[in-house]
Write an enzyme that holds these catalytic residues in place. Sequence first.
Site, mmCIF file in Angstrom:
data_model
loop_
_atom_site.group_PDB
_atom_site.id
_atom_site.type_symbol
_atom_site.label_atom_id
_atom_site.label_comp_id
_atom_site.label_asym_id
_atom_site.label_seq_id
_atom_site.Cartn_x
_atom_site.Cartn_y
_atom_site.Cartn_z
ATOM 1 N N GLY A 103 -4.627 -44.760 -53.178
ATOM 2 C CA GLY A 103 -4.580 -45.984 -54.000
ATOM 3 C C GLY A 103 -3.267 -46.685 -53.758
ATOM 4 N N LEU A 155 22.377 -45.415 -42.869
ATOM 5 C CA LEU A 155 23.655 -44.725 -42.692
ATOM 6 C C LEU A 155 23.706 -43.902 -41.397
ATOM 7 C CD1 LEU A 155 24.235 -43.760 -46.416
ATOM 8 C CD2 LEU A 155 25.419 -45.538 -45.110
ATOM 9 N N GLU A 193 -4.641 -36.058 -57.285
ATOM 10 C CA GLU A 193 -4.282 -36.462 -55.913
ATOM 11 C C GLU A 193 -3.026 -37.338 -55.952
ATOM 12 O OE1 GLU A 193 -6.961 -39.105 -53.856
ATOM 13 O OE2 GLU A 193 -5.971 -38.758 -51.937
HETATM 14 C C1 LIG Z 1 -3.189 -42.085 -43.145
HETATM 15 C C2 LIG Z 1 -4.267 -42.366 -44.136
HETATM 16 C C3 LIG Z 1 -5.018 -41.323 -44.633
HETATM 17 C C4 LIG Z 1 -6.057 -41.575 -45.552
HETATM 18 N N1 LIG Z 1 -6.828 -40.531 -45.981
HETATM 19 C C5 LIG Z 1 -7.904 -40.780 -46.775
HETATM 20 C C6 LIG Z 1 -8.816 -39.733 -47.138
HETATM 21 O O1 LIG Z 1 -8.647 -38.582 -46.744
HETATM 22 N N2 LIG Z 1 -9.865 -40.045 -47.926
HETATM 23 C C7 LIG Z 1 -10.074 -41.309 -48.375
HETATM 24 O O2 LIG Z 1 -11.061 -41.530 -49.099
HETATM 25 N N3 LIG Z 1 -9.238 -42.305 -48.049
HETATM 26 C C8 LIG Z 1 -8.173 -42.082 -47.258
HETATM 27 N N4 LIG Z 1 -7.345 -43.121 -46.884
HETATM 28 C C9 LIG Z 1 -7.703 -44.473 -47.335
HETATM 29 C C10 LIG Z 1 -6.694 -45.056 -48.314
HETATM 30 O O3 LIG Z 1 -6.835 -44.470 -49.582
HETATM 31 C C11 LIG Z 1 -6.923 -46.569 -48.320
HETATM 32 O O4 LIG Z 1 -6.514 -47.071 -47.053
HETATM 33 C C12 LIG Z 1 -6.161 -47.253 -49.436
HETATM 34 O O5 LIG Z 1 -6.661 -46.882 -50.699
HETATM 35 C C13 LIG Z 1 -6.229 -48.792 -49.331
HETATM 36 O O6 LIG Z 1 -7.530 -49.225 -49.171
HETATM 37 P P1 LIG Z 1 -7.899 -50.201 -47.961
HETATM 38 O O7 LIG Z 1 -7.318 -49.622 -46.703
HETATM 39 O O8 LIG Z 1 -9.355 -50.421 -48.008
HETATM 40 O O9 LIG Z 1 -7.084 -51.519 -48.262
HETATM 41 P P2 LIG Z 1 -7.655 -52.864 -48.907
HETATM 42 O O10 LIG Z 1 -8.434 -52.532 -50.132
HETATM 43 O O11 LIG Z 1 -8.310 -53.666 -47.833
HETATM 44 O O12 LIG Z 1 -6.308 -53.560 -49.354
HETATM 45 C C14 LIG Z 1 -5.602 -54.545 -48.582
HETATM 46 C C15 LIG Z 1 -4.481 -55.088 -49.448
HETATM 47 O O13 LIG Z 1 -5.043 -55.761 -50.580
HETATM 48 C C16 LIG Z 1 -4.502 -55.244 -51.757
HETATM 49 N N5 LIG Z 1 -5.482 -55.272 -52.831
HETATM 50 C C17 LIG Z 1 -6.741 -54.751 -52.807
HETATM 51 N N6 LIG Z 1 -7.354 -54.961 -53.976
HETATM 52 C C18 LIG Z 1 -6.479 -55.624 -54.762
HETATM 53 C C19 LIG Z 1 -6.525 -56.157 -56.083
HETATM 54 N N7 LIG Z 1 -7.615 -56.004 -56.845
HETATM 55 N N8 LIG Z 1 -5.435 -56.793 -56.553
HETATM 56 C C20 LIG Z 1 -4.341 -56.946 -55.787
HETATM 57 N N9 LIG Z 1 -4.229 -56.477 -54.541
HETATM 58 C C21 LIG Z 1 -5.283 -55.830 -54.031
HETATM 59 C C22 LIG Z 1 -4.100 -53.808 -51.424
HETATM 60 O O14 LIG Z 1 -3.120 -53.324 -52.335
HETATM 61 C C23 LIG Z 1 -3.554 -54.014 -50.023
HETATM 62 O O15 LIG Z 1 -2.232 -54.470 -50.094
HETATM 63 C C24 LIG Z 1 -6.303 -42.887 -45.982
HETATM 64 C C25 LIG Z 1 -5.520 -43.936 -45.485
HETATM 65 C C26 LIG Z 1 -4.530 -43.692 -44.558
HETATM 66 C C27 LIG Z 1 -3.742 -44.863 -44.018
#
Ligand SMILES: Cc1cc2nc3c(=O)[nH]c(=O)nc-3n(C[C@H](O)[C@H](O)[C@H](O)COP(=O)(O)OP(=O)(O)OC[C@H]3O[C@@H](n4cnc5c(N)ncnc54)[C@H](O)[C@@H]3O)c2cc1C
Length: 233
Positions: free
Chosen positions: A218, A191, A96
């Site tokens: 991720g 640009l 992925e």
């Molecule tokens: C348009 C879109 C489509 C998506 N489609 C899918 C899908 O089809 N299936 C699916 O399963 N998911 C999907 N996602 C989910 C996506 O994979 C997650 O939003 C993403 O992995 C981030 O997780 P979170 O939103 O829970 O952020 P959070 O985990 O809440 O993160 C918030 C912030 O904290 C940071 N952070 C978190 N943990 C740590 C750490 N240990 N150390 C340092 N920084 C950290 C993150 O980098 C981020 O900056 C989608 C998301 C979007 C926006």
Amino acid sequence: VLNGAKTFISGGVLADLVIVVARTSTDPENRRKGLSLLVVEDGMEGFEKGRMLDKIGLKTQDTIELSFCDVRVPVANLLGEEGEAFSYLGSNLAQERLAIAVGSVAQARTALELTVDYVKERKAFGTPVASFQNTKFELAAVAAEVEAGQAMLDRALAEHVRGELSVADAAKTKLFCTELQARAVDRCLQLFGGYGYVLEYPIARLYCDARVSRIYGGTSEVMKLIISKSLGL
Ligand SMILES: Cc1cc2nc3c(=O)[nH]c(=O)nc-3n(C[C@H](O)[C@H](O)[C@H](O)COP(=O)(O)OP(=O)(O)OC[C@H]3O[C@@H](n4cnc5c(N)ncnc54)[C@H](O)[C@@H]3O)c2cc1C
């Protein structure tokens, strides 16, 4: 009996079958072991699709929340072995991430091509924008970065085809190519001047679409965590 919810599911509106990573046993010693893959079908009682999320980009792709309230999933819908979900995800997440990196380099290249065409046509102070040294330098730098991303991607793709792409290498490729996409699209948009901010222009849409590459599949921070683990940190 499945309970829970998952926000951000791409293509969720159209999906008539979803694979859910569910906790099927709690072992405090090994939390990864208790995860299993369950196939949930549209129409199963308690399986609901939420509203479409209003995103800043990727407007043609639906993203929704799915919820599961006392959904009775038959044993036949267990995918693979019970408790093995984490290992299945471990191998498929690399693919992925690679797919996202492919899109990122392709979109960075598209931004470059669109911008090269635009700066030759658009005149400022009576001369094409392309004639300014800054324009040449910016686009030359973007072109070099795109080639670097392509080389990294090609190596990762070859490893993937041979079944040798490691989780850390997939993370490095996603991190580098998605960050590259962000830099490239931003520099190209600059640009275009004011037109770069207008959604009628594809460069503006590329900018909005690019933002999520560093988040989904991720985040960049999670990619760095994976890479740092491979360094023994
Ligand atoms: C348009 C879109 C489509 C998506 N489609 C899918 C899908 O089809 N299936 C699916 O399963 N998911 C999907 N996602 C989910 C996506 O994979 C997650 O939003 C993403 O992995 C981030 O997780 P979170 O939103 O829970 O952020 P959070 O985990 O809440 O993160 C918030 C912030 O904290 C940071 N952070 C978190 N943990 C740590 C750490 N240990 N150390 C340092 N920084 C950290 C993150 O980098 C981020 O900056 C989608 C998301 C979007 C926006």
